[in-house]
Design a protein around this motif. Structure first.
Motif, mmCIF file in Angstrom:
data_model
loop_
_atom_site.group_PDB
_atom_site.id
_atom_site.type_symbol
_atom_site.label_atom_id
_atom_site.label_comp_id
_atom_site.label_asym_id
_atom_site.label_seq_id
_atom_site.Cartn_x
_atom_site.Cartn_y
_atom_site.Cartn_z
ATOM 1 N N ILE B 50 0.836 -1.202 0.000
ATOM 2 C CA ILE B 50 0.000 0.000 0.000
ATOM 3 C C ILE B 50 0.874 1.257 0.000
ATOM 4 O O ILE B 50 0.558 2.247 -0.647
ATOM 5 C CB ILE B 50 -0.969 -0.014 1.195
ATOM 6 N N GLY B 51 2.017 1.172 0.698
ATOM 7 C CA GLY B 51 2.963 2.292 0.703
ATOM 8 C C GLY B 51 3.408 2.668 -0.695
ATOM 9 O O GLY B 51 3.668 3.828 -0.994
ATOM 10 N N GLN B 52 3.465 1.663 -1.583
ATOM 11 C CA GLN B 52 3.908 1.944 -2.951
ATOM 12 C C GLN B 52 2.838 2.627 -3.786
ATOM 13 O O GLN B 52 3.145 3.282 -4.771
ATOM 14 C CB GLN B 52 4.331 0.654 -3.642
ATOM 15 N N CYS B 53 1.567 2.410 -3.434
ATOM 16 C CA CYS B 53 0.524 3.017 -4.265
ATOM 17 C C CYS B 53 -0.196 4.155 -3.552
ATOM 18 O O CYS B 53 -1.274 4.562 -3.956
ATOM 19 C CB CYS B 53 -0.445 1.976 -4.815
ATOM 20 N N THR B 54 0.399 4.672 -2.487
ATOM 21 C CA THR B 54 -0.122 5.901 -1.891
ATOM 22 C C THR B 54 0.970 6.951 -1.983
ATOM 23 O O THR B 54 2.137 6.606 -2.138
ATOM 24 C CB THR B 54 -0.505 5.682 -0.410
ATOM 25 N N PRO B 55 0.587 8.231 -1.922
ATOM 26 C CA PRO B 55 1.600 9.274 -2.058
ATOM 27 C C PRO B 55 2.628 9.190 -0.939
ATOM 28 O O PRO B 55 2.323 8.694 0.145
ATOM 29 C CB PRO B 55 0.796 10.569 -1.924
ATOM 30 N N GLY B 56 3.809 9.683 -1.218
ATOM 31 C CA GLY B 56 4.812 9.819 -0.175
ATOM 32 C C GLY B 56 5.894 8.760 -0.207
ATOM 33 O O GLY B 56 5.894 7.862 -1.029
ATOM 34 N N VAL B 57 6.820 8.902 0.720
ATOM 35 C CA VAL B 57 7.982 8.033 0.812
ATOM 36 C C VAL B 57 7.549 6.685 1.396
ATOM 37 O O VAL B 57 6.852 6.642 2.404
ATOM 38 C CB VAL B 57 9.028 8.688 1.732
ATOM 39 N N ILE B 58 7.963 5.587 0.758
ATOM 40 C CA ILE B 58 7.501 4.257 1.173
ATOM 41 C C ILE B 58 7.910 3.939 2.615
ATOM 42 O O ILE B 58 7.101 3.427 3.398
ATOM 43 C CB ILE B 58 8.034 3.172 0.215
ATOM 44 N N ALA B 59 9.140 4.277 2.974
ATOM 45 C CA ALA B 59 9.616 3.998 4.330
ATOM 46 C C ALA B 59 8.743 4.695 5.367
ATOM 47 O O ALA B 59 8.400 4.128 6.401
ATOM 48 C CB ALA B 59 11.063 4.463 4.467
ATOM 49 N N VAL B 60 8.378 5.937 5.066
ATOM 50 C CA VAL B 60 7.549 6.713 5.980
ATOM 51 C C VAL B 60 6.160 6.088 6.090
ATOM 52 O O VAL B 60 5.618 5.927 7.187
ATOM 53 C CB VAL B 60 7.448 8.174 5.494
ATOM 54 N N ASN B 61 5.595 5.708 4.952
ATOM 55 C CA ASN B 61 4.263 5.106 4.964
ATOM 56 C C ASN B 61 4.242 3.830 5.801
ATOM 57 O O ASN B 61 3.310 3.603 6.575
ATOM 58 C CB ASN B 61 3.817 4.782 3.537
ATOM 59 N N THR B 62 5.277 2.996 5.639
ATOM 60 C CA THR B 62 5.339 1.747 6.404
ATOM 61 C C THR B 62 5.450 2.039 7.906
ATOM 62 O O THR B 62 4.813 1.376 8.725
ATOM 63 C CB THR B 62 6.538 0.896 5.944
ATOM 64 N N ALA B 63 6.245 3.040 8.252
ATOM 65 C CA ALA B 63 6.398 3.420 9.660
ATOM 66 C C ALA B 63 5.060 3.884 10.241
ATOM 67 O O ALA B 63 4.683 3.494 11.348
ATOM 68 C CB ALA B 63 7.448 4.523 9.793
ATOM 69 N N THR B 64 4.351 4.729 9.492
ATOM 70 C CA THR B 64 3.063 5.242 9.971
ATOM 71 C C THR B 64 2.091 4.092 10.223
ATOM 72 O O THR B 64 1.422 4.033 11.266
ATOM 73 C CB THR B 64 2.451 6.215 8.940
ATOM 74 N N PHE B 65 2.030 3.168 9.266
ATOM 75 C CA PHE B 65 1.142 2.005 9.393
ATOM 76 C C PHE B 65 1.443 1.205 10.657
ATOM 77 O O PHE B 65 0.562 0.911 11.458
ATOM 78 C CB PHE B 65 1.355 1.059 8.196
ATOM 79 N N THR B 66 2.722 0.840 10.816
ATOM 80 C CA THR B 66 3.111 -0.007 11.949
ATOM 81 C C THR B 66 2.828 0.703 13.274
ATOM 82 O O THR B 66 2.259 0.121 14.195
ATOM 83 C CB THR B 66 4.603 -0.366 11.867
ATOM 84 N N GLY B 67 3.223 1.985 13.352
ATOM 85 C CA GLY B 67 3.026 2.753 14.576
ATOM 86 C C GLY B 67 1.563 2.842 14.950
ATOM 87 O O GLY B 67 1.188 2.680 16.110
ATOM 88 N N ARG B 68 0.713 3.049 13.967
ATOM 89 C CA ARG B 68 -0.709 3.154 14.234
ATOM 90 C C ARG B 68 -1.267 1.814 14.716
ATOM 91 O O ARG B 68 -2.088 1.761 15.639
ATOM 92 C CB ARG B 68 -1.460 3.582 12.975
ATOM 93 N N HIS B 69 -0.789 0.742 14.092
ATOM 94 C CA HIS B 69 -1.213 -0.605 14.462
ATOM 95 C C HIS B 69 -0.894 -0.899 15.930
ATOM 96 O O HIS B 69 -1.679 -1.514 16.638
ATOM 97 C CB HIS B 69 -0.504 -1.608 13.543
ATOM 98 N N ILE B 70 0.283 -0.440 16.402
ATOM 99 C CA ILE B 70 0.721 -0.725 17.767
ATOM 100 C C ILE B 70 0.081 0.218 18.786
ATOM 101 O O ILE B 70 -0.353 -0.212 19.845
ATOM 102 C CB ILE B 70 2.267 -0.569 17.884
#
Lengths: 202, 177
Positions: B50-70
């Motif tokens: 999903i990070g690849q098909c949403t705007p922004g830096v992939i690393a940042v998107n993955t971090a946001t996802f994981t942080g929100r999940h936790i």
């Protein structure tokens, strides 16, 4: 104050529209350079090199670099740090907001037909924009001109041309060598640049 | 303190990621899946896709996802701040250094050599993306048009992105009949 606000807004836009990570930010940075004159296309090539050879996501590194240098040239080094933070926060804000919203309905988003259809077009756009950014770096680095309209004053720097071909062969076709980290090739190019006085006339 | 823990874990990922994008996936897997056991392997792959098909830096998107999940929205923000933090420190330092020595002839020569290398690195990135992006006649035409528009007329990349998304929706968005 206005400069910080503009930095934030320009990078907010880049963060919102650059899709596909890493190099996808480059065409937007080029657009910012043309509109604002904060840095030249040549500076941009240096920023790409620094971002590729240091830890951290490339897009974030470039935002930090641009933010620092832009504010530094107006208000000095300490303000430059604030500029680095401003540009980076600007770049990251849209994606944080979007991800926090999407996370709520993850499955639906991934399997959505319209999302996939838009992505089909967006991937092609992303490659086209990066190609165009690449072409302008070639014009600067090898032909020493800023755009095609200056073709009359183009020179072919044969040293650069040979170096480009050698790196291309090494990074694409030589087994083992092509798996090496980009920082190796960047460092080698820097050395070759110094040895052959590459910034001087042909 | 889970927020601090998220910040530190992702700051570590930020430091260890060299070159971004695909380079960070194995590091995320080791730090977040194996060591911390915060998310499963499959979840990370989802975030990444999903990070690849949403705007922004992939690393940042993955971090946001994981942080929100936790740890919810604030967790997402802390993880993002963590992944960005090392870049800000390191790059600011290097940018200051380069500015200080830019008038120096050998530095200019080195940068001239590096620019040539950057051409090839961008070319290689394009080749890699090309295989996944330019898959048929429609995407090839789209590619050629956008390339021409931005090389010869310096068209706004934002406009190009909007047009490409619209073109994708028109061509592929209709219901299958």
């Amino acid at each position: 104050m206005m400069l910080y606000l503009r930095l934030f807004l320009e990078f907010f836009k880049a963060g919102l529209f650059a899709i596909g990570g890493g190099m996808a930010t480059v065409p937007f940075l080029q657009d910012i350079a043309r509109k604002t004159g904060w840095y030249t296309a040549g500076d941009l090539a240096d920023m790409i090199a620094v971002s590729e050879s240091t830890p951290g996501p490339i897009g974030v590194n470039m935002a930090t670099y641009v933010g620092y240098t832009t504010v530094h040239s107006h208000y000095g080094p300490v303000a430059g740090i604030l500029g680095a933070v401003t540009a980076t926060v600007g770049l990251v804000t849209p994606s944080v907001i979007i991800i926090l919203i999407i996370a709520k309905f993850l499955e639906k988003f991934r399997d959505n037909r319209y999302v996939n259809a838009a992505m089909y077009g967006l991937r092609a756009a992303s490659v086209a924009l990066i190609s165009s950014a690449g072409i302008s770096v070639v014009l600067i680095a090898v032909f020493r001109i800023g755009s095609f309209s200056e073709w009359r004053s183009a020179v072919i720097d044969y040293r650069c041309f040979v170096l480009a071909v050698v790196i291309l062969i090494l990074t694409r076709w030589v087994p083992k060598v092509k798996k090496m980290h980009p920082v190796v090739f960047i460092a080698a190019s820097a050395l070759i640049g110094i040895v052959f006085h590459m910034s001087g006339p042909v | 303190m889970i927020y601090l823990e998220l910040f530190i874990a992702f700051a570590k990922i930020g430091v260890l990621t060299f070159g971004g994008g695909y380079a960070m996936l194995p590091i995320i897997q080791r730090e977040i899946v194996e060591k911390k056991k915060w998310v499963t392997e499959a979840e990370v792959m989802d975030y990444y896709a999903i990070g690849q098909c949403t705007p922004g830096v992939i690393a940042v998107n993955t971090a946001t996802f994981t942080g929100r999940h936790i740890a919810g929205n604030l967790g997402g923000i802390c993880a993002t701040a963590g992944v960005v933090f090392p870049s800000i420190v390191i790059i600011t330092f290097i940018a200051a250094l380069i500015r200080g020595f830019a008038y120096f002839k050998p530095v200019q020569d080195a940068l001239a050599g590096i620019r040539v290398c950057v051409c090839v690195l961008i070319f290689n990135a394009v080749v890699k993306m090309w295989k996944k992006a330019v898959v048929d006649r429609v995407t090839l035409i789209l590619y050629a048009l956008i390339l021409a528009a931005s090389v010869f007329w310096h068209a706004s990349p934002i406009l190009m992105v909007v047009i490409a998304a619209a073109a994708g929706l028109i061509v592929k968005g209709r219901a299958e009949t």
